[in-house]
Design an enzyme around this catalytic site. Structure first.
Site, mmCIF file in Angstrom:
data_model
loop_
_atom_site.group_PDB
_atom_site.id
_atom_site.type_symbol
_atom_site.label_atom_id
_atom_site.label_comp_id
_atom_site.label_asym_id
_atom_site.label_seq_id
_atom_site.Cartn_x
_atom_site.Cartn_y
_atom_site.Cartn_z
ATOM 1 N N LYS A 277 5.391 4.738 -0.801
ATOM 2 C CA LYS A 277 5.351 5.987 -1.570
ATOM 3 C C LYS A 277 6.635 6.814 -1.438
ATOM 4 O O LYS A 277 7.051 7.451 -2.417
ATOM 5 C CB LYS A 277 4.125 6.807 -1.176
ATOM 6 C CG LYS A 277 2.833 6.240 -1.760
ATOM 7 C CD LYS A 277 1.604 7.027 -1.336
ATOM 8 C CE LYS A 277 0.339 6.432 -1.973
ATOM 9 N NZ LYS A 277 -0.895 7.110 -1.507
ATOM 10 N N ALA B 144 0.830 -1.206 0.000
ATOM 11 C CA ALA B 144 0.000 0.000 0.000
ATOM 12 C C ALA B 144 0.872 1.266 0.000
ATOM 13 O O ALA B 144 1.950 1.271 -0.591
ATOM 14 C CB ALA B 144 -0.975 -0.037 1.173
ATOM 15 N N SER B 145 0.433 2.286 0.707
ATOM 16 C CA SER B 145 1.115 3.587 0.618
ATOM 17 C C SER B 145 2.426 3.660 1.384
ATOM 18 O O SER B 145 3.113 4.684 1.334
ATOM 19 C CB SER B 145 0.173 4.682 1.126
ATOM 20 O OG SER B 145 -0.974 4.762 0.317
ATOM 21 N N THR B 146 2.793 2.595 2.096
ATOM 22 C CA THR B 146 4.047 2.631 2.860
ATOM 23 C C THR B 146 5.266 2.778 1.956
ATOM 24 O O THR B 146 6.332 3.168 2.417
ATOM 25 C CB THR B 146 4.210 1.351 3.699
ATOM 26 O OG1 THR B 146 4.217 0.210 2.841
ATOM 27 C CG2 THR B 146 3.081 1.224 4.721
#
Length: 628
Positions: A334, A330-332
């Site tokens: 980015k 997921a967004s970890t």
């Protein structure tokens, strides 16, 4: 009547006959004596060693003595795996006269269960006849007394005092330490292939998982030997010689008991995992997978029903989620995506992208939605990370393409083993064009890249990989591997394993590291940051990144509503962070399965872990005060 003639005896002939017979008998006697002397010479001189060995075998018994297994300590000198004395009833099969009859009598005497008898015969089939086989473990004082009174009836049976592995913290360290259990046929084959049969001759147990398996060679030790004189019942009369066993090495792990207990408490009944690591050395301070189980069950010998319950549980407690759990990052990830976009020139520090709440692939009608339905407006790289703007990373991922994303992310350890010193680990998946072709026989599409841009799609990671990647990020590209073992205790002092230097990740401009790290600092330090609430008021500075990973696909015209879908289909909550921001000491990853938002559910756990760590900060990793 004719009178019989009287024969006159020929004394000379009779005397000659007697002498001949006497000579024959004398020769026969001499031959017999010769044969006797010859046999005596053969037995007493020529075959002396052979028959002395046979005689000694009836009178002298050579007993192999198992070594004491090495102890395991946490970084502060607290024992987390020890050996405790127990009394076991055992038998050497080739010294018994009627095994089945004796077992039946013992069943009546000691109330042996059917399962104990079944287990015995199972082990007997796989064991050598001269090796002691345990019938019942951990005898009570009453059992010991009853058997001792009746031992004369059971030739070959005895009570053996042994040290047995014990894990004092129960299920707290299970997935880190693993456990030992009885040697089975597969273990025996592996031992024989390694040529270590003599080393395990007196050993019943071997490391099966975790640290216990990975460092089996260190922890096991070398067996000793005792030569004793025994009577006809096998009872020891006296010891003739003794060679002491060499105990296994005691080892010190980087794990911290207080932090481990805190992590387990914080996870509670949630399915998930926690990994906390020293950002300077790679030492793993805490590794928890939930739910867990008591490893002492396997040491004693877990029952079939108990094992089936663990094996068939929907919560999968036997899986080490920290190293084997595979989740979309997921967004970890980015911040790493931002690094690549900066390094490839796709964006600059000042690049702004307008986010209306969605993004459309050029020449396509398919919309990729942002988590914020009304959008973030104009965002640069800082705000994109701080507020976790999906649209910004849809755009940058499309511009970069999978052929640049995949190899760059592999430098952070994604798609490969982390190097952690336990064997139970998966590589997870760092997708590429070639990977999809080999796996699905399909080409790579632009839509696949878009999903990868926000850590979804085919991309999966393990919590230990995320922890390692975050640590590398905090160190501005300097690589390190997570490590459970801190040192090996020896007479000369702790022996610290050598660390092989690795080539750092190189960017075109070192300033790019600062951009990504400053943005992560904003995640926890700015009011607009997704984890500001969780870290508000902390006495230390933190940099982090939240992630909320979809478990199922949501159609374009559908709205995600956690209350209306199955609990196991809800989003995973994730959070990665390191602290202090200016001089990173500790890095952590928390993954909660089906718990919802990362910033609201996982971030508070990281905050509590960091509070615990800094409150109980260890001044020195080497246990001088522990007297080890």
């Amino acid at each position: 009547m004719v009178k019989k003639r009287i024969n006159i005896r020929n004394h000379s002939a009779e005397s000659a006959l007697f002498m001949r017979r006497t000579l024959v008998i004398f020769i026969a006697i001499m031959v017999a004596i010769g044969i006797l002397i010859s046999n005596l010479y053969y037995l007493q001189i020529t075959s002396f060693n052979k028959y002395q060995t046979r005689s000694n075998a009836n009178r002298i018994s050579v007993q192999t003595i198992p070594p004491n297994r090495g102890l395991i300590y946490d970084r502060n000198g607290i024992i987390i795996a020890e050996n405790r004395p127990v009394y076991n009833l055992q038998v050497i099969v080739n010294k018994t006269e009627n095994l089945e009859k004796n077992i039946l009598e013992l069943q009546k005497l000691l109330a042996l269960t059917d399962q104990e008898i079944k287990n015995f015969y199972t082990h007997n089939r796989n064991a050598r006849s001269f090796k002691a086989i345990v019938i019942r473990q951990q005898l009570s004082e009453k059992d010991v007394a009853i058997f001792s009174v009746n031992q004369h009836k059971f030739k070959g049976f005895s009570i053996q005092a042994n040290l047995k592995r014990f894990y004092p913290f129960g299920d707290t360290f299970t997935h880190a330490l693993g456990y030992i259990a009885k040697i089975n046929s597969t273990d025996l084959q592996r031992i024989e292939e390694k040529g270590e049969s003599a080393r395990y001759r007196a050993t019943e147990y071997i490391g099966k998982l975790g640290i216990e398996k990975y460092y089996e060679d260190l922890l096991h030790g070398q067996p000793g030997q005792r030569q004793v004189e025994v009577d006809s019942w096998g009872k020891v009369i006296r010891t003739l010689s003794f060679t002491p066993p060499v105990p296994g090495k005691d080892i010190i792990l980087n794990l911290d008991v207080k932090l481990q207990l805190k992590a387990q408490q914080l996870l509670g009944e949630n399915r998930g995992s926690v990994v906390v690591m020293d950002a300077r050395t790679g030492g793993v301070l805490s590794l928890v997978s939930s739910p867990s189980y008591d490893p002492n069950l396997f040491v004693k010998g877990i029952g079939v029903s108990q094992y089936q319950e663990l094996l068939q549980s929907k919560d999968r407690p036997l899986i080490n989620r920290a190293t084997q759990g595979r989740y979309p990052p997921a967004s970890t990830i980015k911040p790493q995506m931002a690094l690549l976009a900066l390094d490839t020139g796709v964006i600059t520090e000042k690049t702004e992208i307008y986010d209306p709440g969605w993004w459309i692939v050029p020449n396509s009608k398919r919309r990729f939605r942002d988590w914020k339905r009304w959008g973030h407006g104009n965002v640069d790289v800082y705000h994109a990370i701080e507020e976790s703007c999906d649209t910004f990373f849809y755009h940058t991922a499309y511009k970069m393409g999978i052929d640049r994303i995949s190899p760059f992310m592999q430098q952070f350890g994604f798609g490969n083993y982390s190097g952690l010193d336990i064997g139970e680990e998966t590589k997870a998946i760092m997708p590429s064009r070639e990977w999809k072709k080999a796996r699905f026989k399909e080409p790579w599409y632009d839509g696949d890249t878009i999903s990868v841009g926000i850590g979804q799609g085919y991309w999966t990671v393990t919590p230990i990989q995320l922890t390692k990647a975050t640590a590398i990020l905090s160190r501005k590209g300097e690589l390190l591997e997570p490590q459970m073992l801190q040192s090996i205790i020896s007479d000369a002092g702790p022996v610290v394993p050598e660390v092989t230097p690795q080539t750092a990740i190189q960017l075109k401009d070192a300033h790019y590291w600062k951009i990504a790290l400053d943005a992560m600092h904003g995640v926890t330090g700015k009011k607009s940051g997704t984890a500001y609430k969780a870290f508000s008021g902390s006495t230390y500075s933190v940099a982090g990144k939240s992630g909320t990973a979809q478990v199922i696909n949501i159609k374009e015209n559908e709205t995600y509503d956690a209350d209306k879908i199955d609990e196991r289909h809800r989003d995973n909550a994730m959070f990665v962070a390191f602290a202090p921001f200016d001089s990173p000491e500790v890095v952590a990853t928390v993954v909660l399965e089906n718990a919802g938002g990362g910033s609201s559910n996982a971030a508070p756990i990281v905050r509590a872990l960091f509070d615990e760590h800094f409150a109980n900060k260890v001044s020195s990793p080497v246990m001088q005060s522990a007297g080890l």
